[in-house]
Motif scaffolding. Structure first.
Motif, PDB file in Angstrom:
ATOM      1  N   ARG A  99       0.828  -1.211   0.000  1.00 21.30           N
ATOM      2  CA  ARG A  99       0.000   0.000   0.000  1.00 21.30           C
ATOM      3  C   ARG A  99       0.858   1.255   0.000  1.00 21.30           C
ATOM      4  O   ARG A  99       0.519   2.240  -0.667  1.00 21.30           O
ATOM      5  CB  ARG A  99      -0.965  -0.012   1.173  1.00 21.30           C
ATOM      6  N   ILE A 100       1.978   1.240   0.723  1.00 20.33           N
ATOM      7  CA  ILE A 100       2.874   2.403   0.730  1.00 20.33           C
ATOM      8  C   ILE A 100       3.498   2.596  -0.644  1.00 20.33           C
ATOM      9  O   ILE A 100       3.572   3.716  -1.161  1.00 20.33           O
ATOM     10  CB  ILE A 100       3.951   2.255   1.824  1.00 20.33           C
ATOM     11  N   LYS A 101       3.955   1.499  -1.264  1.00 20.78           N
ATOM     12  CA  LYS A 101       4.548   1.597  -2.604  1.00 20.78           C
ATOM     13  C   LYS A 101       3.564   2.162  -3.615  1.00 20.78           C
ATOM     14  O   LYS A 101       3.947   2.960  -4.474  1.00 20.78           O
ATOM     15  CB  LYS A 101       5.015   0.222  -3.081  1.00 20.78           C
ATOM     16  N   SER A 102       2.307   1.748  -3.532  1.00 16.79           N
ATOM     17  CA  SER A 102       1.325   2.208  -4.514  1.00 16.79           C
ATOM     18  C   SER A 102       0.854   3.637  -4.255  1.00 16.79           C
ATOM     19  O   SER A 102       0.480   4.345  -5.179  1.00 16.79           O
ATOM     20  CB  SER A 102       0.130   1.262  -4.562  1.00 16.79           C
ATOM     21  N   ARG A 103       0.882   4.063  -3.003  1.00  9.47           N
ATOM     22  CA  ARG A 103       0.370   5.377  -2.654  1.00  9.47           C
ATOM     23  C   ARG A 103       1.438   6.473  -2.717  1.00  9.47           C
ATOM     24  O   ARG A 103       1.148   7.613  -3.078  1.00  9.47           O
ATOM     25  CB  ARG A 103      -0.232   5.338  -1.257  1.00  9.47           C
ATOM     26  N   PHE A 104       2.667   6.138  -2.343  1.00 15.47           N
ATOM     27  CA  PHE A 104       3.744   7.127  -2.274  1.00 15.47           C
ATOM     28  C   PHE A 104       4.861   6.724  -3.226  1.00 15.47           C
ATOM     29  O   PHE A 104       5.060   5.557  -3.506  1.00 15.47           O
ATOM     30  CB  PHE A 104       4.300   7.218  -0.843  1.00 15.47           C
ATOM     31  N   ASN A 105       5.605   7.671  -3.677  1.00 16.09           N
ATOM     32  CA  ASN A 105       6.706   7.407  -4.601  1.00 16.09           C
ATOM     33  C   ASN A 105       7.990   7.183  -3.793  1.00 16.09           C
ATOM     34  O   ASN A 105       8.906   7.998  -3.816  1.00 16.09           O
ATOM     35  CB  ASN A 105       6.857   8.568  -5.570  1.00 16.09           C
ATOM     36  N   VAL A 106       8.049   6.067  -3.055  1.00 20.30           N
ATOM     37  CA  VAL A 106       9.200   5.750  -2.212  1.00 20.30           C
ATOM     38  C   VAL A 106       9.607   4.302  -2.427  1.00 20.30           C
ATOM     39  O   VAL A 106       8.821   3.483  -2.909  1.00 20.30           O
ATOM     40  CB  VAL A 106       8.907   5.982  -0.711  1.00 20.30           C
ATOM     41  N   SER A 107      10.821   3.996  -2.040  1.00 22.21           N
ATOM     42  CA  SER A 107      11.291   2.613  -1.980  1.00 22.21           C
ATOM     43  C   SER A 107      11.199   2.171  -0.531  1.00 22.21           C
ATOM     44  O   SER A 107      11.559   2.924   0.369  1.00 22.21           O
ATOM     45  CB  SER A 107      12.733   2.507  -2.460  1.00 22.21           C
ATOM     46  N   ILE A 108      10.737   0.934  -0.307  1.00 22.99           N
ATOM     47  CA  ILE A 108      10.554   0.457   1.060  1.00 22.99           C
ATOM     48  C   ILE A 108      10.815  -1.045   1.112  1.00 22.99           C
ATOM     49  O   ILE A 108      10.452  -1.771   0.187  1.00 22.99           O
ATOM     50  CB  ILE A 108       9.138   0.799   1.584  1.00 22.99           C
ATOM     51  N   ALA A 109      11.444  -1.476   2.197  1.00 26.96           N
ATOM     52  CA  ALA A 109      11.716  -2.902   2.395  1.00 26.96           C
ATOM     53  C   ALA A 109      11.969  -3.166   3.874  1.00 26.96           C
ATOM     54  O   ALA A 109      12.349  -2.260   4.625  1.00 26.96           O
ATOM     55  CB  ALA A 109      12.932  -3.329   1.588  1.00 26.96           C
ATOM     56  N   GLU A 110      11.772  -4.420   4.288  1.00 29.54           N
ATOM     57  CA  GLU A 110      12.140  -4.822   5.638  1.00 29.54           C
ATOM     58  C   GLU A 110      13.652  -4.999   5.658  1.00 29.54           C
ATOM     59  O   GLU A 110      14.204  -5.735   4.855  1.00 29.54           O
ATOM     60  CB  GLU A 110      11.451  -6.123   6.031  1.00 29.54           C
ATOM     61  N   VAL A 111      14.320  -4.303   6.577  1.00 25.67           N
ATOM     62  CA  VAL A 111      15.786  -4.299   6.577  1.00 25.67           C
ATOM     63  C   VAL A 111      16.417  -4.915   7.817  1.00 25.67           C
ATOM     64  O   VAL A 111      17.625  -5.151   7.840  1.00 25.67           O
ATOM     65  CB  VAL A 111      16.344  -2.865   6.377  1.00 25.67           C
ATOM     66  N   ASP A 112      15.626  -5.199   8.851  1.00 29.29           N
ATOM     67  CA  ASP A 112      16.188  -5.777  10.073  1.00 29.29           C
ATOM     68  C   ASP A 112      15.086  -6.478  10.853  1.00 29.29           C
ATOM     69  O   ASP A 112      13.904  -6.255  10.614  1.00 29.29           O
ATOM     70  CB  ASP A 112      16.824  -4.685  10.930  1.00 29.29           C
ATOM     71  N   GLN A 113      15.500  -7.311  11.779  1.00 29.43           N
ATOM     72  CA  GLN A 113      14.625  -8.040  12.689  1.00 29.43           C
ATOM     73  C   GLN A 113      13.709  -9.018  11.948  1.00 29.43           C
ATOM     74  O   GLN A 113      12.573  -9.258  12.361  1.00 29.43           O
ATOM     75  CB  GLN A 113      13.813  -7.074  13.556  1.00 29.43           C
ATOM     76  N   GLN A 114      14.208  -9.609  10.872  1.00 29.39           N
ATOM     77  CA  GLN A 114      13.413 -10.549  10.094  1.00 29.39           C
ATOM     78  C   GLN A 114      13.076 -11.819  10.877  1.00 29.39           C
ATOM     79  O   GLN A 114      12.069 -12.461  10.617  1.00 29.39           O
ATOM     80  CB  GLN A 114      14.143 -10.955   8.800  1.00 29.39           C
ATOM     81  N   GLU A 115      13.910 -12.183  11.846  1.00 33.51           N
ATOM     82  CA  GLU A 115      13.693 -13.430  12.581  1.00 33.51           C
ATOM     83  C   GLU A 115      12.725 -13.281  13.756  1.00 33.51           C
ATOM     84  O   GLU A 115      12.296 -14.270  14.327  1.00 33.51           O
ATOM     85  CB  GLU A 115      15.031 -13.999  13.078  1.00 33.51           C
ATOM     86  N   LEU A 116      12.378 -12.061  14.121  1.00 35.76           N
ATOM     87  CA  LEU A 116      11.436 -11.820  15.225  1.00 35.76           C
ATOM     88  C   LEU A 116      10.023 -11.693  14.667  1.00 35.76           C
ATOM     89  O   LEU A 116       9.799 -10.991  13.683  1.00 35.76           O
ATOM     90  CB  LEU A 116      11.815 -10.557  15.990  1.00 35.76           C
ATOM     91  N   TRP A 117       9.048 -12.361  15.290  1.00 38.91           N
ATOM     92  CA  TRP A 117       7.715 -12.382  14.716  1.00 38.91           C
ATOM     93  C   TRP A 117       6.816 -11.240  15.129  1.00 38.91           C
ATOM     94  O   TRP A 117       5.730 -11.073  14.579  1.00 38.91           O
ATOM     95  CB  TRP A 117       7.034 -13.724  14.948  1.00 38.91           C
ATOM     96  N   GLN A 118       7.215 -10.412  16.096  1.00 34.76           N
ATOM     97  CA  GLN A 118       6.402  -9.240  16.440  1.00 34.76           C
ATOM     98  C   GLN A 118       7.151  -7.924  16.273  1.00 34.76           C
ATOM     99  O   GLN A 118       6.629  -6.872  16.622  1.00 34.76           O
ATOM    100  CB  GLN A 118       5.884  -9.352  17.875  1.00 34.76           C
ATOM    101  N   ARG A 119       8.342  -7.969  15.739  1.00 43.65           N
ATOM    102  CA  ARG A 119       9.144  -6.748  15.532  1.00 43.65           C
ATOM    103  C   ARG A 119       9.617  -6.698  14.088  1.00 43.65           C
ATOM    104  O   ARG A 119       9.831  -7.723  13.454  1.00 43.65           O
ATOM    105  CB  ARG A 119      10.366  -6.748  16.442  1.00 43.65           C
ATOM    106  N   SER A 120       9.808  -5.497  13.591  1.00 41.41           N
ATOM    107  CA  SER A 120      10.331  -5.320  12.252  1.00 41.41           C
ATOM    108  C   SER A 120      10.947  -3.934  12.136  1.00 41.41           C
ATOM    109  O   SER A 120      10.552  -3.005  12.836  1.00 41.41           O
ATOM    110  CB  SER A 120       9.216  -5.461  11.215  1.00 41.41           C
ATOM    111  N   THR A 121      11.910  -3.814  11.252  1.00 40.49           N
ATOM    112  CA  THR A 121      12.464  -2.519  10.904  1.00 40.49           C
ATOM    113  C   THR A 121      12.331  -2.345   9.407  1.00 40.49           C
ATOM    114  O   THR A 121      12.806  -3.178   8.634  1.00 40.49           O
ATOM    115  CB  THR A 121      13.944  -2.409  11.310  1.00 40.49           C
ATOM    116  N   LEU A 122      11.666  -1.276   9.016  1.00 43.57           N
ATOM    117  CA  LEU A 122      11.499  -0.961   7.608  1.00 43.57           C
ATOM    118  C   LEU A 122      12.462   0.141   7.213  1.00 43.57           C
ATOM    119  O   LEU A 122      12.688   1.085   7.976  1.00 43.57           O
ATOM    120  CB  LEU A 122      10.068  -0.500   7.315  1.00 43.57           C
ATOM    121  N   GLY A 123      13.014   0.033   6.035  1.00 41.52           N
ATOM    122  CA  GLY A 123      13.837   1.084   5.456  1.00 41.52           C
ATOM    123  C   GLY A 123      13.050   1.755   4.346  1.00 41.52           C
ATOM    124  O   GLY A 123      12.461   1.077   3.494  1.00 41.52           O
ATOM    125  N   VAL A 124      13.010   3.078   4.363  1.00 45.36           N
ATOM    126  CA  VAL A 124      12.257   3.844   3.372  1.00 45.36           C
ATOM    127  C   VAL A 124      13.190   4.899   2.793  1.00 45.36           C
ATOM    128  O   VAL A 124      13.943   5.546   3.529  1.00 45.36           O
ATOM    129  CB  VAL A 124      11.035   4.548   4.013  1.00 45.36           C
TER     130      VAL A 124
END
Length: 93
Positions: A31-56
């Motif tokens: 939804r962020i990719k389609s709505r805003f002209n930004v690049s976004i991805a999960e960049v850290d904490q991939q192994e934790l199931w209730q935490r995440s770090t997104l890079g934008v």
């Protein structure tokens, strides 16, 4: 040329497994990719199931536009019921 880089730490309280986490994140990221002209991805904490770090990131020739885009992404994420922003920071290069 100005580059805005932001990291967003999230808590996904409704996720009961990594599969749930991926489902919530995929929805938000698409939804962020389609709505805003930004690049976004999960960049850290991939192994934790209730935490995440997104890079934008976004690129522009005006600082005001970069600030507006990154602020809009934060506001969009805050409006989601499934995630909570723990921390975020951004810089303009």
């Amino acid at each position: 040329m100005l580059i805005g880089a932001m990291s967003v730490d999230l808590f996904i309280g409704e996720a009961a497994s990594l599969k749930d986490k991926r489902r919530y994140l995929k929805s938000i990221i698409e939804r962020i990719k389609s709505r805003f002209n930004v690049s976004i991805a999960e960049v850290d904490q991939q192994e934790l199931w209730q935490r995440s770090t997104l890079g934008v990131s976004c690129v522009s020739n005006e600082r005001v536009h970069v600030d507006k885009m990154l602020s809009s992404v934060i506001n969009f994420i805050e409006a989601q019921d499934s995630v909570e922003i723990i921390n975020y920071n951004y810089e303009i290069l």
